[in-house]
Design a protein around this motif. Structure first.
Motif, PDB file in Angstrom:
ATOM      1  N   THR B 113       0.844  -1.206   0.000  1.00  0.00           N
ATOM      2  CA  THR B 113       0.000   0.000   0.000  1.00  0.00           C
ATOM      3  C   THR B 113       0.876   1.251   0.000  1.00  0.00           C
ATOM      4  O   THR B 113       0.549   2.233  -0.664  1.00  0.00           O
ATOM      5  N   ALA B 114       1.980   1.190   0.741  1.00  0.00           N
ATOM      6  CA  ALA B 114       2.907   2.321   0.797  1.00  0.00           C
ATOM      7  C   ALA B 114       3.498   2.608  -0.582  1.00  0.00           C
ATOM      8  O   ALA B 114       3.590   3.766  -1.008  1.00  0.00           O
ATOM      9  N   LYS B 115       3.861   1.550  -1.286  1.00  0.00           N
ATOM     10  CA  LYS B 115       4.429   1.694  -2.647  1.00  0.00           C
ATOM     11  C   LYS B 115       3.372   2.287  -3.577  1.00  0.00           C
ATOM     12  O   LYS B 115       3.682   3.179  -4.390  1.00  0.00           O
ATOM     13  N   MET B 116       2.137   1.805  -3.444  1.00  0.00           N
ATOM     14  CA  MET B 116       1.043   2.327  -4.283  1.00  0.00           C
ATOM     15  C   MET B 116       0.801   3.812  -3.988  1.00  0.00           C
ATOM     16  O   MET B 116       0.590   4.605  -4.908  1.00  0.00           O
ATOM     17  N   ALA B 117       0.856   4.169  -2.711  1.00  0.00           N
ATOM     18  CA  ALA B 117       0.642   5.575  -2.322  1.00  0.00           C
ATOM     19  C   ALA B 117       1.736   6.464  -2.916  1.00  0.00           C
ATOM     20  O   ALA B 117       1.463   7.568  -3.391  1.00  0.00           O
ATOM     21  N   ALA B 118       2.963   5.967  -2.916  1.00  0.00           N
ATOM     22  CA  ALA B 118       4.080   6.725  -3.493  1.00  0.00           C
ATOM     23  C   ALA B 118       3.915   6.878  -5.003  1.00  0.00           C
ATOM     24  O   ALA B 118       4.124   7.964  -5.551  1.00  0.00           O
ATOM     25  N   ASP B 119       3.506   5.794  -5.663  1.00  0.00           N
ATOM     26  CA  ASP B 119       3.343   5.830  -7.128  1.00  0.00           C
ATOM     27  C   ASP B 119       2.199   6.753  -7.546  1.00  0.00           C
ATOM     28  O   ASP B 119       2.283   7.441  -8.561  1.00  0.00           O
ATOM     29  N   ASN B 120       1.103   6.720  -6.773  1.00  0.00           N
ATOM     30  CA  ASN B 120      -0.081   7.513  -7.127  1.00  0.00           C
ATOM     31  C   ASN B 120      -0.110   8.896  -6.471  1.00  0.00           C
ATOM     32  O   ASN B 120      -1.104   9.609  -6.612  1.00  0.00           O
ATOM     33  N   GLN B 121       0.936   9.229  -5.706  1.00  0.00           N
ATOM     34  CA  GLN B 121       1.000  10.520  -5.011  1.00  0.00           C
ATOM     35  C   GLN B 121      -0.237  10.753  -4.146  1.00  0.00           C
ATOM     36  O   GLN B 121      -0.910  11.789  -4.219  1.00  0.00           O
ATOM     37  N   VAL B 122      -0.566   9.752  -3.354  1.00  0.00           N
ATOM     38  CA  VAL B 122      -1.655   9.886  -2.371  1.00  0.00           C
ATOM     39  C   VAL B 122      -0.997  10.008  -0.996  1.00  0.00           C
ATOM     40  O   VAL B 122      -0.144   9.199  -0.642  1.00  0.00           O
ATOM     41  N   ALA B 123      -1.414  11.039  -0.254  1.00  0.00           N
ATOM     42  CA  ALA B 123      -0.772  11.296   1.035  1.00  0.00           C
ATOM     43  C   ALA B 123      -1.455  10.504   2.146  1.00  0.00           C
ATOM     44  O   ALA B 123      -2.648  10.195   2.075  1.00  0.00           O
ATOM     45  N   ILE B 124      -0.676  10.174   3.144  1.00  0.00           N
ATOM     46  CA  ILE B 124      -1.214   9.556   4.358  1.00  0.00           C
ATOM     47  C   ILE B 124      -1.234  10.646   5.420  1.00  0.00           C
ATOM     48  O   ILE B 124      -0.236  11.323   5.646  1.00  0.00           O
ATOM     49  N   ASP B 125      -2.401  10.804   6.046  1.00  0.00           N
ATOM     50  CA  ASP B 125      -2.559  11.899   7.007  1.00  0.00           C
ATOM     51  C   ASP B 125      -2.127  11.478   8.404  1.00  0.00           C
ATOM     52  O   ASP B 125      -2.492  10.390   8.863  1.00  0.00           O
ATOM     53  N   LEU B 126      -1.366  12.349   9.048  1.00  0.00           N
ATOM     54  CA  LEU B 126      -1.025  12.137  10.455  1.00  0.00           C
ATOM     55  C   LEU B 126      -1.924  13.060  11.268  1.00  0.00           C
ATOM     56  O   LEU B 126      -1.743  14.281  11.268  1.00  0.00           O
ATOM     57  N   ASP B 127      -2.905  12.475  11.922  1.00  0.00           N
ATOM     58  CA  ASP B 127      -3.871  13.232  12.714  1.00  0.00           C
ATOM     59  C   ASP B 127      -3.252  13.527  14.086  1.00  0.00           C
ATOM     60  O   ASP B 127      -2.901  12.594  14.819  1.00  0.00           O
ATOM     61  N   MET B 128      -3.127  14.802  14.406  1.00  0.00           N
ATOM     62  CA  MET B 128      -2.484  15.178  15.661  1.00  0.00           C
ATOM     63  C   MET B 128      -3.421  15.064  16.869  1.00  0.00           C
ATOM     64  O   MET B 128      -2.966  15.087  18.007  1.00  0.00           O
ATOM     65  N   SER B 129      -4.721  14.962  16.614  1.00  0.00           N
ATOM     66  CA  SER B 129      -5.662  15.004  17.746  1.00  0.00           C
ATOM     67  C   SER B 129      -5.482  13.867  18.765  1.00  0.00           C
ATOM     68  O   SER B 129      -5.573  14.121  19.960  1.00  0.00           O
ATOM     69  N   PRO B 130      -5.189  12.604  18.335  1.00  0.00           N
ATOM     70  CA  PRO B 130      -4.959  11.603  19.387  1.00  0.00           C
ATOM     71  C   PRO B 130      -3.686  11.852  20.189  1.00  0.00           C
ATOM     72  O   PRO B 130      -3.584  11.440  21.344  1.00  0.00           O
ATOM     73  N   LEU B 131      -2.717  12.536  19.574  1.00  0.00           N
ATOM     74  CA  LEU B 131      -1.483  12.838  20.314  1.00  0.00           C
ATOM     75  C   LEU B 131      -1.696  14.020  21.261  1.00  0.00           C
ATOM     76  O   LEU B 131      -1.075  14.107  22.319  1.00  0.00           O
ATOM     77  N   ILE B 132      -2.578  14.952  20.854  1.00  0.00           N
ATOM     78  CA  ILE B 132      -2.807  16.143  21.674  1.00  0.00           C
ATOM     79  C   ILE B 132      -3.813  15.858  22.788  1.00  0.00           C
ATOM     80  O   ILE B 132      -3.522  16.079  23.960  1.00  0.00           O
ATOM     81  N   SER B 133      -4.976  15.361  22.410  1.00  0.00           N
ATOM     82  CA  SER B 133      -6.028  15.209  23.430  1.00  0.00           C
ATOM     83  C   SER B 133      -6.123  13.783  23.971  1.00  0.00           C
ATOM     84  O   SER B 133      -6.754  13.567  24.997  1.00  0.00           O
TER      85      SER B 133
END
Lengths: 164, 213
Positions: B113-133
């Motif tokens: 999936t990571a390779k596919m994301a790199a090939d298709n330029q799809v970003a993976i989001d890092l949601d800060m809310s679980p780290l903050i709250s």
């Protein structure tokens, strides 16, 4: 322990923090416990003992937090994880860091006074509902829905109210 | 390089108007924000991108939804599901970001999936809310998952985005705070910078593979 001479004392840093929203009822002691919890939760007891955080002064919406020199980054990261204090939703915004409290007090004095154009509690409407203006600072306007049931604050701007 | 908060929820989804969020974002050091269900605009010098968040929908329905929204120049995000769903979604043209990896299945994101994301330029989001709250196990799980994603990101170099998922200005955090939080999960400063400009990376048209002279 007896007070050590200045050359043997540990260096401290003081962080000036602004509590948002303005006018939130936050007690200095409660805030100390919240900060302590946040540090322990994020970094653990070991680092909390190294940071030695303490709330040393508060004035209106500003608070001065003390820490050991060199641990500012850890303290600031922990402060950013604070979301509430005694069921009151708050956010802590870092304003400045200094080696003395006096510098930070000067900084508080220099901050602009709230806008007198909107006195508290005049009525306005937003999204076809009546609201009371609770706080106004420059472009920022905080409103509370009129009535006694819903006291949630809405965060708007002047343009939002003028548009209607 | 634009510093972008990849997802905020203005009124009526949250308690702050989009203008107020833009104003706050400016004070906190951002150049742009992606606001869910809000038309694109510019307030207080901050670019507000329209954000479409698709969740709990079958992959084929997502394709038709993207077709409908194609003309709106919105940032399209899809809530992560199981591994098959994620692979299918990453393959779709028009999907910019996959969100909620930290709350998806443990095996939802692997090296393929990571390779596919790199090939298709799809970003993976890092949601800060679980780290903050988040506290305790919620935060620990999010940290574990993000560290795992970062390992794959260093290997395959797919884009990342950083979002606060703020429903209120009180949930928004300064760029400096987010850098501090990301550094504490062993994210390199270059990776953080790239993640802040991740929305720009995935929304800008791809460069030509061959330059015609």
């Amino acid at each position: 322990m007896s007070i050590r001479p200045p050359t043997l004392r540990e260096k401290r840093r003081y962080i000036l923090i602004r509590i948002e929203p303005a006018g939130a009822p936050v007690d200095q002691k409660d805030l100390y416990y919240v900060i302590s919890d946040a540090i322990t939760s994020l970094w653990g007891d070991l680092m909390a003992a190294v940071i030695m955080a303490a709330v040393v002064a508060s004035q209106d919406e500003y608070v001065v937090v003390r820490c050991r020199r060199g641990t500012e980054r850890e303290l600031l990261t922990a402060l950013s994880t604070i979301t509430s204090c005694r069921d009151t939703r708050i956010a802590l915004r870092i304003v400045a860091a200094s080696g003395t409290i006096e510098t930070l007090r000067d900084r508080i004095r220099r901050v602009k006074a709230p806008d007198p154009e909107y006195p508290p509690y005049p009525e306005c409407s937003f999204d076809k509902k009546p609201y009371l203006i609770y706080q106004c600072n420059g472009q920022k306007i905080d409103v509370i829905e009129k009535g006694f049931k819903n006291t949630n604050r809405l965060f708007l701007t002047r343009e939002d109210l003028e548009e209607l | 390089m634009k510093i972008t908060d990849a997802c905020v929820y203005p009124y009526p989804l949250g308690d702050s108007s989009v203008r107020r969020m833009a104003l706050e974002a400016k004070e906190l050091g951002f150049d742009s924000i992606v606001a869910a269900d809000t038309p694109s605009s510019e307030f207080s010098g901050i670019d507000v991108f329209s954000g479409i968040i698709i969740q709990q929908t079958a992959a084929r329905d997502i394709a038709s939804r993207i077709k409908r929204e194609r003309n709106h120049r919105a940032v399209v995000s899809v809530q992560a599901g199981n591994i098959g769903f994620n692979r299918a979604v990453i393959g779709l043209k028009g999907v910019h970001i996959i969100r909620g990896i930290q709350s998806a299945d443990k095996t939802a994101f692997d090296h393929v999936t990571a390779k596919m994301a790199a090939d298709n330029q799809v970003a993976i989001d890092l949601d800060m809310s679980p780290l903050i709250s988040g506290r305790g196990i919620t935060r620990q799980r999010a940290i574990q998952r993000y560290r795992d994603i970062l390992v794959l990101e260093r290997r395959f170099e797919f884009p990342l985005t950083i979002s606060s998922h703020a429903h209120s200005i009180l949930e928004m955090r300064a760029v400096r705070d987010i850098v501090g939080i990301c550094s504490s999960i062993d994210m390199e400063i270059t990776d953080i910078k790239m993640a802040f400009s991740g929305v720009d990376t995935v929304t800008s048209p791809p460069a030509n593979a061959v330059k015609v002279i």
